[in-house]
Design an enzyme around this catalytic site. Structure first.
Site, PDB file in Angstrom:
ATOM      1  N   ARG A 137      12.914  14.390 -48.911  1.00 15.03           N
ATOM      2  CA  ARG A 137      11.583  14.397 -48.173  1.00 15.03           C
ATOM      3  C   ARG A 137      11.078  13.207 -47.356  1.00 15.03           C
ATOM      4  NH1 ARG A 137      11.672  19.174 -48.601  1.00 15.03           N
ATOM      5  NH2 ARG A 137      10.061  20.582 -49.334  1.00 15.03           N
TER       6      ARG A 137
ATOM      7  N   GLU B 214       6.804  14.001 -40.402  1.00 11.20           N
ATOM      8  CA  GLU B 214       7.473  14.899 -39.511  1.00 11.20           C
ATOM      9  C   GLU B 214       6.644  16.199 -38.909  1.00 11.20           C
ATOM     10  OE1 GLU B 214      10.717  15.703 -42.307  1.00 11.20           O
ATOM     11  OE2 GLU B 214       9.990  17.891 -42.398  1.00 11.20           O
TER      12      GLU B 214
ATOM     13  N   HIS C  74      15.011  18.364 -40.073  1.00  9.69           N
ATOM     14  CA  HIS C  74      14.859  19.123 -41.441  1.00  9.69           C
ATOM     15  C   HIS C  74      15.640  20.453 -41.461  1.00  9.69           C
ATOM     16  CE1 HIS C  74      11.594  19.242 -44.884  1.00  9.69           C
ATOM     17  NE2 HIS C  74      12.835  20.185 -45.161  1.00  9.69           N
TER      18      HIS C  74
HETATM   19  C1  GLV Z   1      13.291  22.063 -47.957  1.00  9.48           C
HETATM   20  O1  GLV Z   1      13.139  21.142 -47.442  1.00  9.48           O
HETATM   21  C2  GLV Z   1      13.016  22.736 -49.056  1.00  9.48           C
HETATM   22  O2  GLV Z   1      12.263  22.096 -49.759  1.00  9.48           O
HETATM   23  O3  GLV Z   1      13.256  23.938 -49.227  1.00  9.48           O
END
Ligand code: GLV
Length: 328
Positions: A244, A273, A291
């Site tokens: 994250r 982000e 991401h």
């Molecule tokens: C993506 O970042 C998730 O947490 O599934």
């Protein structure tokens, strides 16, 4: 004669696969967001009026203010394994069930973690940019020479399901020595299967050739990797964040990359982000992706379907498939 629907209403707050909406429509009146706009908290609250369930993504914040504005809400199903967009204590206090999508994305995300690690260590983006810019005019022995992956030491910070899947790839596929640090140590059988050795954070930082972050974001993990931690890493090391944004201090990382305090970084997630720290955009020794660690069609469908399963199961039987909290 007008009839009043007795079916519960559900909101799908972002665009998902049509078959997932169809499954929900077998049970509920469903409102969708076909433009895939990221709604403001006020817009989300407005669309949630009268809805018992909602499918969210990490872009939608579920906090006490939203819950207070939506007293009829019973379940919020995140299409993500991480749920730092949820205020879980507030949800529990409001009697709202929270669910996420564990397991279905583990192997896909581990694949991506490894892809990003290899792209970073072997300088794939940097060398491609060089080639596309027409700068390749002769072969050289040290052209984009990077760091060895096989046989090196893989450090993993956060050893949940995804961390373990990365450890297996490193240990069994690439003959890497795997060390990890986690809030709690794995049991001996899992450590043996992952060929992973538990170390303290200081040893993890100083011994890893490649350090990959796979821990959840929380107040405790905020800036778990900042200037002081980067200073403990080898100058030849690579750092990969697929966890994250906010776990890494991106400004400090950009400085460290520019000053070659570590060799390179691979980032899939960012503080604030989809904005990316401007200094990261100008340093060459970083691979940047938007991401996408769990982004295969099959896995994103499995995630959306699991979120739908949670809403269907909870609103029809009172039991969700992958609950995060317990509500009365
Ligand atoms: C993506 O970042 C998730 O947490 O599934």
């Amino acid at each position: 004669m007008s009839s009043v629907s007795s079916r519960a209403s559900v909101l799908v707050s972002r665009s998902v696969f049509p078959e997932v909406v169809e499954r929900l429509r077998e049970h509920f009146d469903v409102q969708t967001n076909d433009e895939d706009a990221v709604w403001s908290p006020a817009e989300l609250a407005a669309r949630l009026q009268g809805k018992k369930g909602v499918l969210t993504t990490g872009s939608e914040r579920v906090d006490a203010a939203l819950l207070a504005a939506c007293p009829q809400l019973k379940i919020v199903a995140n299409i993500a394994v991480g749920y730092n967009n949820f205020d879980v204590p507030a949800m529990t206090a409001a009697g709202v069930l929270a669910t996420n999508t564990p397991d279905v994305l583990t192997e896909t995300t581990a694949d991506f973690g490894f892809a990003l690690l290899m792209a970073t260590a072997r300088r794939i983006s940097e060398s491609e940019h060089f080639l596309r810019a027409g700068q390749w005019n002769q072969w050289r022995l040290d052209l984009f020479a990077g760091a060895e992956v096989h046989g090196s030491t893989l450090g993993i910070l956060g050893m949940g399901r995804i961390g373990q899947a990365i450890a297996r790839r490193g240990a069994h596929g690439f003959g890497m020595k795997v060390i990890y640090h986690n809030r709690s140590r794995l049991d001996a059988a899992t450590e043996a299967e992952c060929k992973a050795r538990y170390v303290d954070k200081a040893e993890l930082l100083s011994s890893a050739d490649h350090l990959i972050l796979v821990l959840p974001y929380s107040a405790e993990s905020h800036h778990a990797i900042g200037a002081a931690e980067i200073a403990q890493m080898k100058p030849t090391a690579t750092l990969v964040n697929i966890a994250r944004g906010g776990i890494v201090d991106d400004a400090a990382l950009a400085v460290a990359l520019r000053e070659k305090r570590i060799a390179a970084a691979g980032l899939d997630v960012y503080e604030g982000e989809p904005k990316v720290h401007p200094d990261l955009l100008t340093v060459p020794n970083v691979v940047l992706t938007p991401h996408i660690a769990s982004a295969t069609i099959a896995t994103r469908k499995a995630m959306a379907n699991l979120a739908a399963d949670n809403v269907i199961a909870f609103l029809t039987t009172g039991r969700a498939v992958t609950p995060i909290n317990t509500v009365a």
